[in-house]
Design an enzyme around this catalytic site. Structure first.
Site, PDB file in Angstrom:
ATOM      1  N   HIS A  11      29.922  72.992  37.507  1.00 51.91           N
ATOM      2  CA  HIS A  11      31.139  73.762  37.815  1.00 51.91           C
ATOM      3  C   HIS A  11      30.858  74.982  38.670  1.00 51.91           C
ATOM      4  O   HIS A  11      31.777  75.726  39.005  1.00 51.91           O
ATOM      5  CB  HIS A  11      31.823  74.222  36.522  1.00 51.91           C
ATOM      6  CG  HIS A  11      31.048  75.274  35.790  1.00 51.91           C
ATOM      7  ND1 HIS A  11      29.994  74.972  34.959  1.00 51.91           N
ATOM      8  CD2 HIS A  11      31.143  76.621  35.779  1.00 51.91           C
ATOM      9  CE1 HIS A  11      29.497  76.088  34.457  1.00 51.91           C
ATOM     10  NE2 HIS A  11      30.171  77.113  34.940  1.00 51.91           N
TER      11      HIS A  11
HETATM   12  C1  UD1 Z   1      34.178  80.866  35.089  1.00 47.16           C
HETATM   13  C2  UD1 Z   1      33.104  81.900  35.409  1.00 47.16           C
HETATM   14  C3  UD1 Z   1      31.743  81.219  35.376  1.00 47.16           C
HETATM   15  C4  UD1 Z   1      31.518  80.499  34.062  1.00 47.16           C
HETATM   16  C5  UD1 Z   1      32.659  79.535  33.801  1.00 47.16           C
HETATM   17  C6  UD1 Z   1      32.475  78.923  32.440  1.00 47.16           C
HETATM   18  C7  UD1 Z   1      33.664  83.735  36.942  1.00 47.16           C
HETATM   19  C8  UD1 Z   1      33.488  84.258  38.319  1.00 47.16           C
HETATM   20  N1  UD1 Z   1      33.280  82.477  36.731  1.00 47.16           N
HETATM   21  O1  UD1 Z   1      34.173  79.908  36.140  1.00 47.16           O
HETATM   22  O2  UD1 Z   1      30.732  82.218  35.518  1.00 47.16           O
HETATM   23  O3  UD1 Z   1      30.303  79.805  34.133  1.00 47.16           O
HETATM   24  O4  UD1 Z   1      33.897  80.240  33.849  1.00 47.16           O
HETATM   25  O5  UD1 Z   1      33.101  77.696  32.329  1.00 47.16           O
HETATM   26  O6  UD1 Z   1      34.133  84.442  36.075  1.00 47.16           O
HETATM   27  N2  UD1 Z   1      41.192  76.239  35.376  1.00 47.16           N
HETATM   28  C9  UD1 Z   1      42.007  75.405  34.657  1.00 47.16           C
HETATM   29  N3  UD1 Z   1      42.140  75.619  33.329  1.00 47.16           N
HETATM   30  C10 UD1 Z   1      41.529  76.645  32.677  1.00 47.16           C
HETATM   31  C11 UD1 Z   1      40.701  77.490  33.423  1.00 47.16           C
HETATM   32  C12 UD1 Z   1      40.545  77.278  34.761  1.00 47.16           C
HETATM   33  O7  UD1 Z   1      42.593  74.469  35.203  1.00 47.16           O
HETATM   34  O8  UD1 Z   1      41.709  76.782  31.448  1.00 47.16           O
HETATM   35  C13 UD1 Z   1      41.018  75.992  36.825  1.00 47.16           C
HETATM   36  C14 UD1 Z   1      41.975  76.815  37.671  1.00 47.16           C
HETATM   37  O9  UD1 Z   1      42.309  76.081  38.796  1.00 47.16           O
HETATM   38  C15 UD1 Z   1      41.100  77.997  38.064  1.00 47.16           C
HETATM   39  C16 UD1 Z   1      39.746  77.319  38.242  1.00 47.16           C
HETATM   40  O10 UD1 Z   1      39.710  76.341  37.215  1.00 47.16           O
HETATM   41  O11 UD1 Z   1      41.549  78.620  39.237  1.00 47.16           O
HETATM   42  C17 UD1 Z   1      38.561  78.234  38.083  1.00 47.16           C
HETATM   43  O12 UD1 Z   1      38.642  78.960  36.866  1.00 47.16           O
HETATM   44  P1  UD1 Z   1      37.928  80.383  36.742  1.00 47.16           P
HETATM   45  O13 UD1 Z   1      38.050  80.870  35.342  1.00 47.16           O
HETATM   46  O14 UD1 Z   1      38.379  81.323  37.819  1.00 47.16           O
HETATM   47  O15 UD1 Z   1      36.430  80.073  37.076  1.00 47.16           O
HETATM   48  P2  UD1 Z   1      35.433  79.000  36.420  1.00 47.16           P
HETATM   49  O16 UD1 Z   1      35.019  78.060  37.475  1.00 47.16           O
HETATM   50  O17 UD1 Z   1      36.023  78.465  35.181  1.00 47.16           O
HETATM   51  N1  UDP Z   2      30.382  73.055  26.640  1.00 47.46           N
HETATM   52  C1  UDP Z   2      31.334  72.427  25.838  1.00 47.46           C
HETATM   53  N2  UDP Z   2      32.005  71.346  26.354  1.00 47.46           N
HETATM   54  C2  UDP Z   2      31.777  70.865  27.608  1.00 47.46           C
HETATM   55  C3  UDP Z   2      30.807  71.518  28.413  1.00 47.46           C
HETATM   56  C4  UDP Z   2      30.138  72.607  27.902  1.00 47.46           C
HETATM   57  O1  UDP Z   2      31.540  72.824  24.694  1.00 47.46           O
HETATM   58  O2  UDP Z   2      32.420  69.892  27.998  1.00 47.46           O
HETATM   59  C5  UDP Z   2      29.688  74.232  26.104  1.00 47.46           C
HETATM   60  C6  UDP Z   2      28.193  74.113  26.074  1.00 47.46           C
HETATM   61  O3  UDP Z   2      27.777  73.604  24.831  1.00 47.46           O
HETATM   62  C7  UDP Z   2      27.735  75.547  26.288  1.00 47.46           C
HETATM   63  C8  UDP Z   2      28.859  76.200  27.028  1.00 47.46           C
HETATM   64  O4  UDP Z   2      29.962  75.309  26.970  1.00 47.46           O
HETATM   65  O5  UDP Z   2      27.598  76.212  25.033  1.00 47.46           O
HETATM   66  C9  UDP Z   2      28.486  76.447  28.463  1.00 47.46           C
HETATM   67  O6  UDP Z   2      29.590  76.901  29.167  1.00 47.46           O
HETATM   68  P1  UDP Z   2      29.785  76.689  30.712  1.00 47.46           P
HETATM   69  O7  UDP Z   2      28.854  75.649  31.203  1.00 47.46           O
HETATM   70  O8  UDP Z   2      31.240  76.511  30.932  1.00 47.46           O
HETATM   71  O9  UDP Z   2      29.443  78.133  31.302  1.00 47.46           O
HETATM   72  P2  UDP Z   2      28.081  78.885  31.690  1.00 47.46           P
HETATM   73  O10 UDP Z   2      27.173  78.863  30.512  1.00 47.46           O
HETATM   74  O11 UDP Z   2      27.524  78.213  32.896  1.00 47.46           O
HETATM   75  O12 UDP Z   2      28.569  80.253  32.037  1.00 47.46           O
END
Ligand code: UD1
Ligand code: UDP
Length: 357
Positions: free
Chosen positions: A203
């Site tokens: 992601h």
């Molecule tokens: C965010 C964090 C990243 C973290 C990740 C964990 C930042 C800059 N990024 O990235 O460091 O690793 O979360 O998973 O803070 N969206 C949905 N449903 C949701 C949430 C998001 O559809 O519940 C979609 C939306 O289109 C949104 C996009 O995902 O614009 C990105 O979501 P966002 O929270 O901005 O960044 P992540 O890629 O989730």
């Molecule tokens: N995780 C989860 N379901 C998923 C993918 C990840 O519960 O489908 C959990 C995973 O066990 C870990 C955490 O989400 O504890 C990691 O989060 P993510 O990869 O979204 O963010 P990051 O750690 O890169 O910020």
């Protein structure tokens, strides 16, 4: 002691599960959910499975660019901090919710406590690296997962108190792995056999927001042999649809919705290997004894690479395939992340903390 905790996305709900209840034994905690993640599969499921307290405040501020999202959170947190008057603001990790909580706290002259302080990839192209560096330098309490993190903060002359406490995600995964083994039916649900499949997550903006990089990722997945389970993060799902690449991914892998924590842990524990660009998943793979192939060229979790359990391949399919052929390291895995006691150490430090005038 009154602590206002700001969380907003998947990994932060998991991290808070190590601290929140323990903190509430000794302090008054006010939990604020920024709403950065809002889908049930990225938010509610973790509150339920990990029995997190209900947030006292929900801000519903998901979506938008990093800048706009952070700005909206800052604007909402300012009056909330004025009303709640906490003695400390507690933030986790490196997301927009982390930076917003930290900056709002610092601007209101409230001491900020940062969990996972000092992690560095030294890649300033990652939005997370900006968030980490800025958060650390406005924090009064720097809770470090590793000695490397402490050293990074010393090298940057960060002025907050540094405490090596171990890693909160280790607390949670060590506690919940046996529960997942007992309750989860994720392997049967995905139609896979223990030790005979690969688990993939991706992601990171640097991998999925740039169409050429996303196509390389898809090409890499197409080269993997056997069963591949790929729980799709919504950012990735959106980009695959925009670029018309989703069908190729569905042919190459078993795509699922984002999984709950117990199902994900169980799939990670039983996988032949995990391929990921996630920070948390790299650590969890190590803790569960599953080889990890990291789809990036840097990592904050360098100890997992040094211990031989993690290989950085970026999006190089040949490198990923040869990493999959490597023998699994033998012998005990060193205890790199504090043995599951980070949450109680953080609670103890917060409980005895008195801000310097
Ligand atoms: C965010 C964090 C990243 C973290 C990740 C964990 C930042 C800059 N990024 O990235 O460091 O690793 O979360 O998973 O803070 N969206 C949905 N449903 C949701 C949430 C998001 O559809 O519940 C979609 C939306 O289109 C949104 C996009 O995902 O614009 C990105 O979501 P966002 O929270 O901005 O960044 P992540 O890629 O989730
Ligand atoms: N995780 C989860 N379901 C998923 C993918 C990840 O519960 O489908 C959990 C995973 O066990 C870990 C955490 O989400 O504890 C990691 O989060 P993510 O990869 O979204 O963010 P990051 O750690 O890169 O910020």
């Amino acid at each position: 002691m009154r602590v206002l905790t700001v969380i907003g996305n998947r990994p932060q709900f998991i991290k808070a599960a190590a601290v929140s209840h323990r903190l509430r034994d000794r302090a008054h905690e006010v939990l604020v959910h920024t709403g950065q993640h809002y889908d049930a599969s990225l938010s509610q499921v973790f509150f339920e499975e990990l029995a997190l307290p209900r947030p006292e405040h929900r801000l519903d501020l998901g979506g938008g660019s990093n800048t706009r999202q952070t700005a909206r959170m800052l604007a909402a947190l300012e009056p909330l901090l004025r009303a709640e008057r906490p003695d400390a603001v507690l933030v986790y990790g490196d997301t927009n919710s982390t930076l917003a909580g930290a900056l709002a706290g610092a601007q209101a002259s409230i001491p900020v406590a940062h969990v996972e302080a000092g992690m560095r990839s030294f890649d300033r192209a990652m939005p997370e690296e900006t968030n980490r560096v800025l958060t650390d330098h406005v924090s009064s309490l720097l809770f470090c997962s590793t000695q490397t993190a402490v050293r990074n903060l010393e090298n940057e002359s960060a002025i907050g108190e540094k405490h090596l406490v171990g890693d909160v995600m280790a607390d949670v995964s060590l506690a919940f792995a046996p529960i997942a083994a007992d309750r989860s039916t994720a392997l049967a649900d995905a139609g896979v056999t223990a030790g005979e499949y690969l688990l993939v997550t991706a992601h990171r903006a640097g991998n999925v927001d740039i169409p050429e990089r996303l196509e390389r990722l898809v090409g890499l997945l197409e080269r993997l042999d056997g069963d591949v389970v790929f729980p799709l993060h919504p950012r990735t799902a959106k980009r695959l649809e925009e670029t018309g690449l989703r069908a190729r991914v569905e042919t190459a892998t078993t795509v699922t919705a984002p999984l709950g924590y117990l199902d994900f842990l169980e799939l990670a524990r039983n996988a032949r290997a995990v391929l990921t660009d996630s920070g948390g998943v790299q650590k969890e793979a190590y803790l569960l004894g599953t080889p990890c192939i990291t789809l990036r060229d840097t990592t904050e979790w360098v100890e997992t690479v040094e211990a031989g359990w993690n290989v950085l391949v970026d999006l190089d399919a040949d490198a990923a395939l040869s990493a999959l052929e490597r023998p699994v390291p033998t012998g005990e895995r060193p205890d790199l992340y504090g043995g599951g006691h980070a949450g109680e150490r953080i609670r103890d430090v917060l409980d005895s903390y008195t801000a310097q005038p």
